[in-house]
Design a protein around this motif. Sequence first.
Motif, PDB file in Angstrom:
ATOM      1  N   HIS A  75       0.797  -1.108   0.050  1.00 38.51           N
ATOM      2  CA  HIS A  75      -0.105   0.104   0.002  1.00 38.51           C
ATOM      3  C   HIS A  75       0.938   1.284   0.020  1.00 38.51           C
ATOM      4  N   ILE A  76       0.592   2.026  -0.869  1.00 37.29           N
ATOM      5  CA  ILE A  76       1.492   3.515  -1.004  1.00 37.29           C
ATOM      6  C   ILE A  76       0.668   4.485  -0.747  1.00 37.29           C
ATOM      7  N   SER A  77       1.257   5.712  -0.692  1.00 37.21           N
ATOM      8  CA  SER A  77       0.562   7.002  -0.544  1.00 37.21           C
ATOM      9  C   SER A  77       1.229   7.877  -1.635  1.00 37.21           C
ATOM     10  N   SER A  78       2.038   7.581  -2.706  1.00 38.87           N
ATOM     11  CA  SER A  78       2.508   8.438  -3.707  1.00 38.87           C
ATOM     12  C   SER A  78       2.944   7.596  -4.899  1.00 38.87           C
TER      13      SER A  78
ATOM     14  N   TRP B 145      -7.014   5.511  -8.459  1.00 39.34           N
ATOM     15  CA  TRP B 145      -6.165   5.635  -7.174  1.00 39.34           C
ATOM     16  C   TRP B 145      -6.496   6.979  -6.807  1.00 39.34           C
ATOM     17  N   PRO B 146      -6.697   7.342  -5.403  1.00 39.35           N
ATOM     18  CA  PRO B 146      -6.599   6.438  -4.555  1.00 39.35           C
ATOM     19  C   PRO B 146      -7.927   5.843  -4.535  1.00 39.35           C
TER      20      PRO B 146
ATOM     21  N   ARG C 144      -1.338  -0.980  -4.173  1.00 41.50           N
ATOM     22  CA  ARG C 144      -2.605  -0.132  -4.176  1.00 41.50           C
ATOM     23  C   ARG C 144      -2.492   1.142  -3.404  1.00 41.50           C
ATOM     24  N   MET C 145      -2.938   2.289  -3.657  1.00 45.41           N
ATOM     25  CA  MET C 145      -3.073   3.525  -3.005  1.00 45.41           C
ATOM     26  C   MET C 145      -4.553   3.539  -2.583  1.00 45.41           C
TER      27      MET C 145
ATOM     28  N   PHE D 254      -4.290   6.425   4.429  1.00 49.07           N
ATOM     29  CA  PHE D 254      -3.156   7.171   3.634  1.00 49.07           C
ATOM     30  C   PHE D 254      -2.157   7.771   4.447  1.00 49.07           C
TER      31      PHE D 254
ATOM     32  N   LYS E 153       1.917   7.543   4.657  1.00 55.07           N
ATOM     33  CA  LYS E 153       2.550   8.710   4.448  1.00 55.07           C
ATOM     34  C   LYS E 153       3.593   9.044   5.569  1.00 55.07           C
TER      35      LYS E 153
ATOM     36  N   PRO F  55       6.383   1.820   1.581  1.00 54.60           N
ATOM     37  CA  PRO F  55       4.948   1.010   1.566  1.00 54.60           C
ATOM     38  C   PRO F  55       4.629   0.103   2.769  1.00 54.60           C
TER      39      PRO F  55
END
Length: 345
Positions: A67-70, A93-94, A121-122, A129, A133, A138
């Motif tokens: 899971h990512i935020s950027s 996304w998101p 996935r974001m 989120f 961050k 990740p």
Amino acid sequence: MNNYLDLKNTKNFSEIDKPANVIKKGGLVLFPTETVYGIGANGLNSDAVKNIFIAKGRKQDNPLILHISSFEMLNLIAKDITDMELKLMNAFWPGPFTIILNKTNIVPDVVTGGLDTVGVRMPSNKIAFELIKQANTPIAAPSANISGKPSGTNVQDIFDELCDKMDFIIDGGNTEVGVESTVVRVIDNVPVILRPGGVTAEDLKRVAGDVKIDKHVLAKLENTEKVLSPGMKYRHYAPNSKCVLVYSDDNQKLTSKIQELVSENKNPLIISSTENISKYDVPHVLNSGSSKRPQEIAQNIFRLLRKVDSYNPDIVIIEGVKEEGIGLAIMNRLIRACEYNYIKM
Ligand code: TXA
Ligand code: MG
């Protein structure tokens, strides 16, 4: 409890630095996403990720989603991204959309079960989120449940089975979508749905022009077949009680078939749409939501599947829904919950 954060009715996320630090230090955090709760760990730390598999009792060959935020985080973990893949990420996304991409060397083998691809996935849930961050890495996270059980959509449902295995718990109340993200792999420039979820086939078609649905989304896997997603191989979502799924586009046929099953079985429990509840004369009928609003059924279904065993029924009879929109994801989960015991008329 100082390792519990209640964010149910607040938008004040100033304390998310605490669980974010737990992630940084290699611990496990139970956290909400818009789909279901996740068991999160630093996705670049093999030892931390190994603990997820232990906590869930999960098979090593079943890979986890990062899971990512950027998009900076994306480029750290994935490579060779095509225009179609980028188009889908930009569109969904998101949100509840996971895409299978070629992985970079930085992604540990434990995350991907030795595959050279990684699911990314974001999430749109604000808590998820912000956690990613602030952890600044990740986060590897499977659905929050012991392997084989229905995924957790609220903390109460999973507290007993998971709390002593977590280093931190964030309570964000009930999740919004209720079923997991859509898992897609782009093959020959066409998105192929490996697991239906919050983003529907219709949504994907609108963006990509074309979409395919892997046959194992609804059909049983034969032992000899090779799968595009290891998760397809495993028993999932099933209560201990025996379950049968029944569906017809003709509501009269559907309710008659269920009434017939009721007369043939002792001590049945029914999971029924709101519209049909009054038609069944049995002691236990659980309301899954309106068949006119399948989104409501998606939100409730895992909670109900977790509840049925407490009634000790001899059989659980479940009303299906139309296999379109979010209904495809609901039916994918229900068919598995019933171990392919599905009467379609
Ligand atoms: O909504 C969700 O996706 C939730 C929340 C927490 O984000 N997560 C989730 O994770 O459902 P999990 O581990 O329960 O399901 C991930 C699915 C599995 O069926 C797995 O086999 C598949 O995604 N998957 C992950 N990485 C893959 C890869 N590289 N290739 C093919 N399938 C993959
Ligand atoms: Mg899962």
